[in-house]
Scaffold this motif. Structure first.
Motif, mmCIF file in Angstrom:
data_model
loop_
_atom_site.group_PDB
_atom_site.id
_atom_site.type_symbol
_atom_site.label_atom_id
_atom_site.label_comp_id
_atom_site.label_asym_id
_atom_site.label_seq_id
_atom_site.Cartn_x
_atom_site.Cartn_y
_atom_site.Cartn_z
ATOM 1 N N ASN A 1 -4.948 -5.404 16.393
ATOM 2 C CA ASN A 1 -4.237 -5.600 14.556
ATOM 3 C C ASN A 1 -4.020 -5.571 13.624
ATOM 4 O O ASN A 1 -4.785 -6.263 13.583
ATOM 5 C CB ASN A 1 -2.212 -5.095 15.597
ATOM 6 C CG ASN A 1 -1.864 -6.415 15.445
ATOM 7 O OD1 ASN A 1 -1.809 -6.083 14.238
ATOM 8 N ND2 ASN A 1 -1.745 -7.091 16.052
ATOM 9 N N ILE A 2 -3.307 -4.123 12.751
ATOM 10 C CA ILE A 2 -3.611 -4.609 11.485
ATOM 11 C C ILE A 2 -2.584 -3.882 11.164
ATOM 12 O O ILE A 2 -1.801 -2.724 11.169
ATOM 13 C CB ILE A 2 -4.782 -4.104 10.136
ATOM 14 C CG1 ILE A 2 -4.867 -2.454 10.458
ATOM 15 C CG2 ILE A 2 -6.111 -4.772 10.886
ATOM 16 C CD1 ILE A 2 -5.954 -2.093 10.159
ATOM 17 N N VAL A 3 -1.773 -4.569 10.034
ATOM 18 C CA VAL A 3 -0.088 -4.231 8.998
ATOM 19 C C VAL A 3 -1.056 -3.504 7.625
ATOM 20 O O VAL A 3 -1.693 -4.192 7.149
ATOM 21 C CB VAL A 3 0.727 -4.675 8.760
ATOM 22 C CG1 VAL A 3 1.467 -4.424 7.854
ATOM 23 C CG2 VAL A 3 0.318 -5.878 9.766
ATOM 24 N N ILE A 4 -0.461 -2.230 7.693
ATOM 25 C CA ILE A 4 -0.767 -1.548 6.665
ATOM 26 C C ILE A 4 0.036 -1.364 5.938
ATOM 27 O O ILE A 4 1.523 -0.494 5.851
ATOM 28 C CB ILE A 4 -1.346 0.199 6.311
ATOM 29 C CG1 ILE A 4 -2.551 0.355 7.968
ATOM 30 C CG2 ILE A 4 -1.921 0.584 5.715
ATOM 31 C CD1 ILE A 4 -3.861 -0.481 6.928
ATOM 32 N N GLU A 5 0.202 -1.753 4.530
ATOM 33 C CA GLU A 5 1.865 -1.996 3.471
ATOM 34 C C GLU A 5 1.912 -0.164 2.981
ATOM 35 O O GLU A 5 1.652 -0.517 1.811
ATOM 36 C CB GLU A 5 1.084 -2.230 2.248
ATOM 37 C CG GLU A 5 1.667 -4.077 3.137
ATOM 38 C CD GLU A 5 2.282 -4.491 3.711
ATOM 39 O OE1 GLU A 5 3.867 -4.551 3.302
ATOM 40 O OE2 GLU A 5 2.647 -5.482 4.988
ATOM 41 N N LYS A 6 2.042 0.716 3.428
ATOM 42 C CA LYS A 6 2.417 2.325 2.626
ATOM 43 C C LYS A 6 3.609 2.433 2.884
ATOM 44 O O LYS A 6 3.545 2.028 4.550
ATOM 45 C CB LYS A 6 1.207 2.990 3.135
ATOM 46 C CG LYS A 6 -0.538 2.427 2.629
ATOM 47 C CD LYS A 6 -1.388 2.879 1.076
ATOM 48 C CE LYS A 6 -1.828 3.072 1.083
ATOM 49 N NZ LYS A 6 -2.525 2.287 -0.389
ATOM 50 N N ASN A 7 4.123 3.416 2.515
ATOM 51 C CA ASN A 7 5.774 4.058 3.100
ATOM 52 C C ASN A 7 5.140 5.265 3.726
ATOM 53 O O ASN A 7 5.687 5.648 4.978
ATOM 54 C CB ASN A 7 5.951 4.174 1.924
ATOM 55 C CG ASN A 7 6.671 2.697 1.920
ATOM 56 O OD1 ASN A 7 6.996 1.764 2.008
ATOM 57 N ND2 ASN A 7 6.802 2.747 -0.085
ATOM 58 N N SER A 8 4.255 5.497 3.447
ATOM 59 C CA SER A 8 4.230 6.480 4.140
ATOM 60 C C SER A 8 2.784 8.177 3.433
ATOM 61 O O SER A 8 1.844 7.489 2.292
ATOM 62 C CB SER A 8 4.730 8.208 3.569
ATOM 63 O OG SER A 8 4.770 9.476 4.047
ATOM 64 N N LEU A 9 1.990 8.062 4.945
ATOM 65 C CA LEU A 9 0.403 8.982 4.749
ATOM 66 C C LEU A 9 0.659 10.149 5.907
ATOM 67 O O LEU A 9 1.096 9.352 7.276
ATOM 68 C CB LEU A 9 -0.770 8.218 4.235
ATOM 69 C CG LEU A 9 -0.557 6.374 4.502
ATOM 70 C CD1 LEU A 9 -2.050 6.201 5.746
ATOM 71 C CD2 LEU A 9 -0.843 5.762 3.618
#
Length: 77
Positions: free
Chosen positions: A18-26
């Motif tokens: 797993n990875i974590v994406i530091e974005k709020n919305s896409l």
């Protein structure tokens, strides 16, 4: 933060499940493109995407707090 679960060859190429994406919305398409470019895993066009355990379309919105699964096609015998 968006958590992305990885399976099969994607897990092997990136080196984690797993990875974590530091974005709020896409959108799903934007997330595919971001992961493809950031982790250099090639095209993700044939990868099924589920958001919060429901299959998603390219234009569906992924938001902070969502869990996304990238599910590559599998073959067996």
């Amino acid at each position: 933060m968006i958590k992305v679960l990885l399976f099969a060859h994607l897990q092997e190429k990136i080196g984690t499940d797993n990875i974590v994406i530091e974005k709020n919305s896409l959108t799903v398409k934007e997330l595919r493109d971001f992961v493809s470019q950031t982790y250099e895993v090639g095209s993700l066009e044939n990868v099924m995407v589920a958001v919060n355990e429901e299959y998603a379309l390219e234009e569906d919105l992924v938001q902070a707090g969502d869990t996304v699964a990238f599910i590559p096609p599998v073959s067996g015998g």
